[in-house]
Each structure stands twice: as structure tokens, then as C-alpha cells.
Motif scaffolding. Structure first.
Motif, PDB file in Angstrom:
ATOM      1  N   ARG A  34      -4.821   9.567  -9.992  1.00  0.00           N
ATOM      2  CA  ARG A  34      -4.505   9.414  -8.566  1.00  0.00           C
ATOM      3  C   ARG A  34      -4.559  10.762  -7.857  1.00  0.00           C
ATOM      4  N   HIS A  77     -11.871  11.676  -3.807  1.00  0.00           N
ATOM      5  CA  HIS A  77     -12.290  10.311  -3.432  1.00  0.00           C
ATOM      6  C   HIS A  77     -13.604   9.939  -4.121  1.00  0.00           C
ATOM      7  N   GLY A  90       0.788  -1.227   0.000  1.00  0.00           N
ATOM      8  CA  GLY A  90       0.000   0.000   0.000  1.00  0.00           C
ATOM      9  C   GLY A  90       0.818   1.274   0.000  1.00  0.00           C
ATOM     10  N   GLN A 113      -8.163  11.702  -7.390  1.00  0.00           N
ATOM     11  CA  GLN A 113      -8.763  10.853  -6.360  1.00  0.00           C
ATOM     12  C   GLN A 113      -8.322  11.285  -4.961  1.00  0.00           C
ATOM     13  N   ASP A 114      -7.074  11.727  -4.826  1.00  0.00           N
ATOM     14  CA  ASP A 114      -6.616  12.256  -3.529  1.00  0.00           C
ATOM     15  C   ASP A 114      -7.505  13.416  -3.089  1.00  0.00           C
ATOM     16  N   ASP A 131      -3.033   3.661  -5.524  1.00  0.00           N
ATOM     17  CA  ASP A 131      -3.154   3.189  -4.139  1.00  0.00           C
ATOM     18  C   ASP A 131      -4.411   3.716  -3.448  1.00  0.00           C
ATOM     19  N   ASN A 132      -5.067   4.712  -4.068  1.00  0.00           N
ATOM     20  CA  ASN A 132      -6.267   5.285  -3.450  1.00  0.00           C
ATOM     21  C   ASN A 132      -7.557   4.874  -4.172  1.00  0.00           C
ATOM     22  N   ARG A 172       3.160   4.269  -1.556  1.00  0.00           N
ATOM     23  CA  ARG A 172       2.981   5.018  -2.804  1.00  0.00           C
ATOM     24  C   ARG A 172       4.236   5.005  -3.671  1.00  0.00           C
ATOM     25  N   ASP A 227     -10.308   1.887  -4.742  1.00  0.00           N
ATOM     26  CA  ASP A 227     -10.726   0.635  -4.106  1.00  0.00           C
ATOM     27  C   ASP A 227     -10.772  -0.530  -5.077  1.00  0.00           C
TER      28      ASP A 227
END
Ligand code: SF4
Length: 361
Positions: free
Chosen positions: A234, A241, A14, A237-238, A280-281, A16, A283
Motif C-alpha cells: 500500500r 500508483h 474507502g 502504491q501511494d 484502499d489504493n 483507510r 483498483d
């Protein structure tokens, strides 16, 4: 431990990867080691034996489009004799066909047709909602949203608020291709640029509409540009979300103006695995069987994927480009089981759904 092995080790638990590290891992990692790391990360995120899929359909309601992407064999320019737009009744018939088979997700998606007013979508979504209240309308690409905004001289936000009030619940990630300007200029020069794609997604997510993210690879992009695409996603998404899942798929060059070579199976698996590690963010990672086929889609479950996508009961865009793959629920479930997992039906938002499987376990 080698440098690459230690990067894989970090990402598998997990940690980065930087952009440069992502490029290195993509280019240099042994495929088996890459797959093992992605599978470890997937298992960490989703322990247990479940693999999900959604019963869904894609309804390509119009093929008239003013964007003219070179990788697309589906569209017809305005005024073309083969152009079509479905009536609401025609769309509703197809929704009924899907709903009768248990579909909960409807993807209404087509060309950027400048003749269609926002009322076409508002009335259609309302009618779908009234007749099929159990169906989620997960529809329209960022390009179509922008096309509506332009035609109606409305802001993106107002278009989304209007469509949401009519029943649009979430957006598919379509139209992303590769979010790098150099690539977009070569394969879809008239399409919205990468910043605009991100802007539409950001606004939708801020309004509480979940979206997926996609990547169409295998055209003119470099390895580094594939990682750049992941990096853009990514970063958003940070901030928001708001992405539920990532769906990489490769373009089929057989009947499209843009000629090229179809991506290999090994390349597909490499993209899946690096996506699982780099994002990594996110699901969920979807094994999209539509272009690589069910067998390779099944193998994707060993390379970081926890979801087999949908049944896609009806679809034309990829099929007209030369893909011949189809799947029904029984085949999806069989492939999931034979990979050692238990099929579970989900909805658009990855909630488990109490609905009978097509096959006995
Ligand atoms: S991919 Fe979509 S936007 Fe591009 S030409 Fe085809 S229908 Fe139009």
C-alpha cells in the motif's frame, strides 16, 4: 456499534485502516461481516455486474534455478539431470498455441538461471513481438530481473530498459511471497530481500511498466506479517500508483521441501476480504483459482474480488507443488455467471477486450 464493526464500516466506504487496525480486523472480525464489508467496497469501486478475466498462459521456460526456495518443487539446481531450458522455438510454439486460443497475455517465467545471458530474453521477446504482435509480454519475476542484472553486471534500470525495448511490457508480482525479512530468510534465504523486490517494482513502475502485486501466504508467516505485507504494498502504491491488481494465493505444501498445512478455504476468503479493505489504493483484486480451485475462486467474488485471473493455459510451478486445478474459458465463464455476474474478457491492463466469449450468456 462495536469497535470492529466501525472499522469495517470505515473500510467498506474507502476509509483507510492503520496497520494495527488491519491486524485487529484480520484476527477478530466475523468472517461474514468481513466479507460483506469487502463486497461493499468492491461494489463501490466496480459498480455493475461485470467480472473480468484474461486469456493467458504461463510458459515456464527454464527450471534451472540458483535460489532454491524451500516452498518450490519446480526448480532444479544447476547441473541437475532434470534441468531444462527451452529453445526460443519451443517457447514460440507455446505462444502460438495460446495465441490461437485468443490469448493476449504471455507470462514467460522460470528459475533464476545463471547461464542465460540477457540476449536470450532480448531475442525471445523480439521474436514473440514480431510473430504475435497482439500478445502482451507480461513476464519475469523480480528475482529473474535481478539474476540477469547480476550476470550482466548491469543496473536493474538498464536491464528493464533493455528488456522493455525488446518488448517486455509489464511485470508480474511474482517472488513477493511475504515481504517481511524474517519470513523470507526461512523460506527463501537465497532470494532477493524485501527491499530489493520493492526497488525492482519501483523502478519498473517509474519506467512506465505496470506490474501486479502478489502474496504467497500459508507458509511460516504470522497473521500480523500478512498485514505487514499488505502495508508495504500500500505504501509503494501511494508513491507510484503502478500496481494494476493484487493477487493473493496460498502455497501448496504437498510436494515441496517445506512441509506444512494447506491453508483452509475460510482462511483464503479472510485474506481476500482483508486485502480488499486494507489496499484502499488498489483498483483490482484477483480471485486466483489456481490453488484454491474454481469453486472457492467463485466464492471469492463475494469477498472483494472483481477479477477471476486468467486461463493459465500451461503452468508448472504450482502444479508440481501438488495443485491439480485447471480451468478453461467455458468453466471460468460458467463460474462467473453462476455467481450472478457477467464475464468480460480483459487485457493485461484491465481494458475491456472485444473478443467472443466461450459460452452464451
Ligand atoms: S520459486 Fe522461483 S526463485 Fe524460488 S526456487 Fe522456485 S523457481 Fe527458483
Amino acid at each position: 456499534m462495536s469497535d470492529i464493526a466501525s472499522l469495517l464500516d470505515r473500510a467498506a466506504s474507502g476509509g483507510r485502516l492503520t496497520y494495527d487496525e488491519g491486524v485487529r480486523v484480520y484476527r477478530e472480525a466475523d468472517l461474514h461481516a468481513l466479507g460483506a464489508a469487502a463486497h461493499a467496497r468492491r461494489t463501490q469501486l466496480h459498480p455493475g455486474d461485470e467480472v473480468t478475466y484474461v486469456i493467458d498462459t504461463t510458459i515456464n521456460y527454464t527450471n534451472i534455478c540458483n535460489v532454491h526456495c524451500t516452498f518450490c518443487a519446480f526448480f532444479r539446481p544447476e547441473g541437475h539431470a532434470e534441468g531444462y531450458t527451452m529453445t526460443h522455438e519451443q517457447v514460440l510454439e507455446r505462444v502460438k498455441f495460446a495465441a490461437d486460443q485468443g490469448a493476449t497475455q504471455i507470462m514467460v517465467q522460470g528459475g533464476v538461471n545463471p547461464d542465460l545471458p540477457i540476449a536470450y530474453y532480448v531475442d525471445l521477446f523480439r521474436a514473440i513481438g514480431e510473430r504475435f504482435p497482439d500478445v502482451d509480454i507480461h513476464s519475469l519475476s523480480t528475482s529473474e530481473i535481478c539474476g540477469i542484472a547480476k550476470r550482466e553486471s548491469m543496473s536493474i534500470e538498464d536491464v528493464l530498459i533493455t528488456l522493455r525495448a525488446a518488448g517486455l511490457k509489464s511485470l508480474p508480482g511474482a517472488g513477493a511471497e511475504i515481504l517481511v525479512e524474517r519470513v523470507r530468510k526461512r523460506i527463501s534465504a537465497r532470494k532477493i530481500d524485501d527491499d530489493r523486490w520493492i526497488e525492482v517494482m519501483r523502478i519498473a513502475q517509474r519506467l512506465g511498466m505496470p506490474t501486479t502485486a502478489t502474496m504467497m501466504f500459508g507458509s511460516v508467516e504470522t497473521d500480523a506479517e500478512r498485514i505487514r505485507h499488505l502495508d508495504v504494498l500500500r505504501e509503494l502504491q501511494d508513491e507510484t500508483h503502478g500496481f494494476t491488481a493484487f493477487i493473493p494465493w496460498y502455497y501448496v505444501p504437498f510436494k515441496t521441501p517445506l512441509k506444512g498445512k494447506e491453508a483452509t478455504g475460510l482462511e483464503y476468503l479472510r485474506v481476500l476480504a482483508v486485502s480488499r479493505l486494507y489496499l484502499d489504493n488498489f483498483d483490482h483484486l484477483q480471485s486466483s483459482w489456481l490453488t484454491p480451485g474454481l469453486k472457492l475462486g467463485q466464492l471469492g467474488l463475494m469477498f472483494g474480488c472483481d477479477d477471476m485471473g486468467g486461463t493459465i493455459l500451461e503452468e508448472k510451478v504450482v502444479t508440481l507443488a501438488g495443485s491439480t486445478n485447471t480451468a478453461n474459458r467455458a468453466e471460468l465463464e460458467k463460474n462467473i455467471r453462476r455467481a450472478g455476474y457477467r464475464p468480460v474478457i480483459r487485457d493485461t491492463y484491465f481494458n475491456r477486450r472485444e473478443y467472443p466469449l466461450a459460452t452464451a450468456g
